[in-house]
Design a protein around this motif. Structure first.
Motif, PDB file in Angstrom:
ATOM      1  N   GLU A  51       0.828  -1.211   0.000  1.00  0.00           N
ATOM      2  CA  GLU A  51       0.000   0.000   0.000  1.00  0.00           C
ATOM      3  C   GLU A  51       0.864   1.263   0.000  1.00  0.00           C
ATOM      4  OE1 GLU A  51      -2.547  -0.479   3.354  1.00  0.00           O
ATOM      5  OE2 GLU A  51      -3.977  -1.774   2.283  1.00  0.00           O
ATOM      6  N   ARG A  52       2.050   1.177   0.615  1.00  0.00           N
ATOM      7  CA  ARG A  52       2.971   2.308   0.635  1.00  0.00           C
ATOM      8  C   ARG A  52       3.661   2.523  -0.708  1.00  0.00           C
ATOM      9  NH1 ARG A  52       6.810   3.099   5.898  1.00  0.00           N
ATOM     10  NH2 ARG A  52       5.195   3.400   7.471  1.00  0.00           N
ATOM     11  N   ALA A  53       3.748   1.441  -1.499  1.00  0.00           N
ATOM     12  CA  ALA A  53       4.568   1.490  -2.709  1.00  0.00           C
ATOM     13  C   ALA A  53       4.119   2.554  -3.703  1.00  0.00           C
ATOM     14  CB  ALA A  53       4.583   0.119  -3.379  1.00  0.00           C
ATOM     15  N   SER A  54       2.847   2.930  -3.651  1.00  0.00           N
ATOM     16  CA  SER A  54       2.348   3.929  -4.614  1.00  0.00           C
ATOM     17  C   SER A  54       2.854   5.333  -4.322  1.00  0.00           C
ATOM     18  CB  SER A  54       0.811   3.923  -4.606  1.00  0.00           C
ATOM     19  OG  SER A  54       0.327   4.305  -3.323  1.00  0.00           O
ATOM     20  N   HIS A  55       3.328   5.575  -3.098  1.00  0.00           N
ATOM     21  CA  HIS A  55       3.757   6.937  -2.748  1.00  0.00           C
ATOM     22  C   HIS A  55       5.053   6.991  -1.944  1.00  0.00           C
ATOM     23  CE1 HIS A  55       1.306   5.490   0.674  1.00  0.00           C
ATOM     24  NE2 HIS A  55       2.166   6.174   1.409  1.00  0.00           N
ATOM     25  N   ASP A  56       5.641   5.830  -1.649  1.00  0.00           N
ATOM     26  CA  ASP A  56       6.851   5.787  -0.829  1.00  0.00           C
ATOM     27  C   ASP A  56       7.974   5.140  -1.636  1.00  0.00           C
ATOM     28  OD1 ASP A  56       7.854   5.727   2.315  1.00  0.00           O
ATOM     29  OD2 ASP A  56       8.691   4.095   1.113  1.00  0.00           O
ATOM     30  N   GLN A  57       9.068   5.851  -1.813  1.00  0.00           N
ATOM     31  CA  GLN A  57      10.153   5.379  -2.675  1.00  0.00           C
ATOM     32  C   GLN A  57      10.791   4.099  -2.149  1.00  0.00           C
ATOM     33  OE1 GLN A  57      13.151   8.317  -3.454  1.00  0.00           O
ATOM     34  NE2 GLN A  57      14.267   7.045  -4.913  1.00  0.00           N
ATOM     35  N   SER A  58      10.958   3.992  -0.834  1.00  0.00           N
ATOM     36  CA  SER A  58      11.600   2.807  -0.276  1.00  0.00           C
ATOM     37  C   SER A  58      10.731   1.562  -0.481  1.00  0.00           C
ATOM     38  CB  SER A  58      11.895   3.007   1.212  1.00  0.00           C
ATOM     39  OG  SER A  58      10.697   3.126   1.970  1.00  0.00           O
ATOM     40  N   ALA A  59       9.414   1.724  -0.313  1.00  0.00           N
ATOM     41  CA  ALA A  59       8.507   0.597  -0.522  1.00  0.00           C
ATOM     42  C   ALA A  59       8.462   0.204  -1.996  1.00  0.00           C
ATOM     43  CB  ALA A  59       7.117   0.940  -0.014  1.00  0.00           C
ATOM     44  N   GLN A  60       8.466   1.186  -2.890  1.00  0.00           N
ATOM     45  CA  GLN A  60       8.476   0.896  -4.318  1.00  0.00           C
ATOM     46  C   GLN A  60       9.763   0.179  -4.720  1.00  0.00           C
ATOM     47  OE1 GLN A  60       6.216   1.066  -6.616  1.00  0.00           O
ATOM     48  NE2 GLN A  60       7.555   0.475  -8.311  1.00  0.00           N
ATOM     49  N   ALA A  61      10.881   0.600  -4.158  1.00  0.00           N
ATOM     50  CA  ALA A  61      12.162  -0.042  -4.462  1.00  0.00           C
ATOM     51  C   ALA A  61      12.166  -1.494  -3.993  1.00  0.00           C
ATOM     52  CB  ALA A  61      13.305   0.739  -3.808  1.00  0.00           C
ATOM     53  N   HIS A  62      11.555  -1.738  -2.830  1.00  0.00           N
ATOM     54  CA  HIS A  62      11.510  -3.108  -2.323  1.00  0.00           C
ATOM     55  C   HIS A  62      10.610  -3.973  -3.199  1.00  0.00           C
ATOM     56  CE1 HIS A  62      12.419  -6.074   0.686  1.00  0.00           C
ATOM     57  NE2 HIS A  62      11.135  -6.372   0.834  1.00  0.00           N
ATOM     58  N   TYR A  63       9.519  -3.419  -3.693  1.00  0.00           N
ATOM     59  CA  TYR A  63       8.653  -4.139  -4.625  1.00  0.00           C
ATOM     60  C   TYR A  63       9.394  -4.446  -5.926  1.00  0.00           C
ATOM     61  CZ  TYR A  63       4.946  -4.808  -8.107  1.00  0.00           C
ATOM     62  OH  TYR A  63       4.164  -5.286  -9.128  1.00  0.00           O
ATOM     63  N   GLU A  64      10.162  -3.508  -6.430  1.00  0.00           N
ATOM     64  CA  GLU A  64      10.941  -3.731  -7.656  1.00  0.00           C
ATOM     65  C   GLU A  64      11.951  -4.860  -7.438  1.00  0.00           C
ATOM     66  OE1 GLU A  64      10.706  -2.398 -10.659  1.00  0.00           O
ATOM     67  OE2 GLU A  64       9.081  -1.001 -10.188  1.00  0.00           O
ATOM     68  N   LEU A  65      12.579  -4.884  -6.251  1.00  0.00           N
ATOM     69  CA  LEU A  65      13.500  -5.966  -5.931  1.00  0.00           C
ATOM     70  C   LEU A  65      12.758  -7.299  -5.897  1.00  0.00           C
ATOM     71  CD1 LEU A  65      16.229  -7.121  -4.974  1.00  0.00           C
ATOM     72  CD2 LEU A  65      15.569  -6.468  -2.630  1.00  0.00           C
ATOM     73  N   TYR A  66      11.572  -7.307  -5.313  1.00  0.00           N
ATOM     74  CA  TYR A  66      10.770  -8.536  -5.243  1.00  0.00           C
ATOM     75  C   TYR A  66      10.447  -9.059  -6.647  1.00  0.00           C
ATOM     76  CZ  TYR A  66       6.993 -11.739  -4.032  1.00  0.00           C
ATOM     77  OH  TYR A  66       6.197 -12.870  -3.894  1.00  0.00           O
ATOM     78  N   LEU A  67      10.067  -8.157  -7.545  1.00  0.00           N
ATOM     79  CA  LEU A  67       9.780  -8.566  -8.919  1.00  0.00           C
ATOM     80  C   LEU A  67      10.990  -9.238  -9.554  1.00  0.00           C
ATOM     81  CD1 LEU A  67       7.870  -5.424 -10.231  1.00  0.00           C
ATOM     82  CD2 LEU A  67       6.892  -7.707  -9.917  1.00  0.00           C
ATOM     83  N   ASP A  68      12.169  -8.671  -9.324  1.00  0.00           N
ATOM     84  CA  ASP A  68      13.389  -9.241  -9.891  1.00  0.00           C
ATOM     85  C   ASP A  68      13.687 -10.605  -9.276  1.00  0.00           C
ATOM     86  OD1 ASP A  68      15.865  -8.725 -11.600  1.00  0.00           O
ATOM     87  OD2 ASP A  68      16.764  -9.160  -9.643  1.00  0.00           O
ATOM     88  N   GLN A  69      13.515 -10.730  -7.971  1.00  0.00           N
ATOM     89  CA  GLN A  69      13.752 -12.008  -7.300  1.00  0.00           C
ATOM     90  C   GLN A  69      12.776 -13.080  -7.795  1.00  0.00           C
ATOM     91  OE1 GLN A  69      13.287 -10.542  -3.313  1.00  0.00           O
ATOM     92  NE2 GLN A  69      15.485 -10.285  -2.981  1.00  0.00           N
ATOM     93  N   LEU A  70      11.502 -12.699  -7.917  1.00  0.00           N
ATOM     94  CA  LEU A  70      10.495 -13.644  -8.384  1.00  0.00           C
ATOM     95  C   LEU A  70      10.767 -14.061  -9.824  1.00  0.00           C
ATOM     96  CD1 LEU A  70       7.894 -15.165  -7.761  1.00  0.00           C
ATOM     97  CD2 LEU A  70       6.607 -13.106  -8.377  1.00  0.00           C
ATOM     98  N   ALA A  71      11.201 -13.114 -10.651  1.00  0.00           N
ATOM     99  CA  ALA A  71      11.538 -13.432 -12.042  1.00  0.00           C
ATOM    100  C   ALA A  71      12.712 -14.404 -12.108  1.00  0.00           C
ATOM    101  CB  ALA A  71      11.865 -12.153 -12.811  1.00  0.00           C
ATOM    102  N   ARG A  72      13.727 -14.178 -11.281  1.00  0.00           N
ATOM    103  CA  ARG A  72      14.872 -15.100 -11.255  1.00  0.00           C
ATOM    104  C   ARG A  72      14.453 -16.513 -10.869  1.00  0.00           C
ATOM    105  NH1 ARG A  72      18.740 -12.451  -7.137  1.00  0.00           N
ATOM    106  NH2 ARG A  72      17.533 -10.525  -7.100  1.00  0.00           N
ATOM    107  N   ALA A  73      13.605 -16.594  -9.837  1.00  0.00           N
ATOM    108  CA  ALA A  73      13.199 -17.902  -9.332  1.00  0.00           C
ATOM    109  C   ALA A  73      12.295 -18.634 -10.322  1.00  0.00           C
ATOM    110  CB  ALA A  73      12.490 -17.732  -7.984  1.00  0.00           C
TER     111      ALA A  73
END
Length: 298
Positions: free
Chosen positions: A211-233
């Motif tokens: 919910e924070r990811a839409s307006h919080d840079q740190s939360a968005q960055a963590h979501y971007e990292l998650y996408l990359d991790q999920l793609a790798r796996a």
């Protein structure tokens, strides 16, 4: 033939009966007995008895539960229902109930139900991945659950995260399975939240962070990292099995942005540089586990 499925979890047991036409004709929920193995067996016997009163003829019994079945001893291991570990549950239940019982991991039941009646029903092969409190998976080919001599087909949650790097991915706590940097430590909702909270000294759950990811840079960055991790796996699964569809379940699968953002990230990790594998959200919700259990007997 009528089919009885039991979806056994750490807090509840769901019991459902399906007619020969696949229509659910009975459903009940119970609190899981976790204090005594003998009492647990008695509870399952009672649940089956209650269901039997609603069924006009003989029926099969399939059970999904957390944990694994040791191929050498047929005993349960790694279950969060601790009283089951070390016990030959299939043998004990078959004896008490007077008929065969089929057992499988809950992630296998999820994959089977989604492949036959859910988001994967139009595809010949399916990898079902659970991204919830934990991280599990199941493999279905031509509408049959893939099982091997080790009973671990699809158990991708305890593979090491591909291309892991402590600086970018973070250092997780050791996994309960005894290994380090398991996919589950990063891709489960629990792991996603722990990684963020360790970085930012917060105490948020995965939903709060998204919910924070839409307006919080740190939360968005963590979501971007998650996408990359999920793609790798998932790329590892695609490179080996190349399923016709991947179906996601569990709490993290409810993030609708995944289905827009993840596909474009898969190609860079899939052999050949292109990925055409569709990623679908599970359709069956809470019924997925109990239906998959009912479908186990063949």
């Amino acid at each position: 033939m009528y089919r009885l499925g039991l979806d056994i979890g750490g807090t509840k047991i769901a019991a459902a009966v399906y007619s020969p036409a696949g229509v659910q004709v009975y459903y009940q929920r119970y609190e899981t007995e976790k204090q005594s193995y003998i009492a647990f067996i008695a509870q399952i016997k009672q649940i089956v008895g209650c269901a039997a009163n609603q069924i006009p003829e003989r029926f099969s019994i399939g059970i999904g539960l957390p944990g694994a079945i040791c191929p050498n001893s047929d005993k349960i291991k790694n279950s969060n229902i601790l009283i089951l570990n070390g016990n030959a549950l299939k043998e004990d239940l078959s004896r008490e109930l007077g008929q065969p019982v089929w057992l499988a991991n809950d992630a296998d039941c999820f994959a089977l139900s989604e492949a036959i009646n859910g988001a994967g029903q139009d595809f010949h092969s399916c990898f079902g991945a659970i991204l919830g409190t934990g991280c599990g998976g199941g493999v279905v080919y031509n509408k049959h659950l893939v099982k091997g001599p080790n009973n671990v087909a699809g158990e991708w949650g305890h593979n090491p995260l591909a291309d892991y790097h402590p600086v970018t991915d973070g250092t997780p706590e050791p996994c309960y399975c005894g290994r380090n940097v398991c996919n589950e430590s990063f891709l489960s909702g629990t792991g996603f939240a722990k990684g963020y909270n360790q970085k930012h000294q917060t105490a948020l759950n995965s939903k709060d962070i998204m919910e924070r990811a839409s307006h919080d840079q740190s939360a968005q960055a963590h979501y971007e990292l998650y996408l990359d991790q999920l793609a790798r796996a998932l790329a590892q699964v695609i490179n080996f099995f190349d399923p016709a569809v991947i179906v996601l379940g569990g709490g993290m699968s409810n993030q609708q942005s995944l289905y827009d953002d993840l596909p474009s990230r898969l190609g860079q990790y899939v052999f050949g540089g292109v990925c055409n594998t569709p990623i679908r959200q599970a359709k069956l919700g809470d019924d997925s586990g109990v239906l998959g259990a009912a479908l186990l007997p063949v």
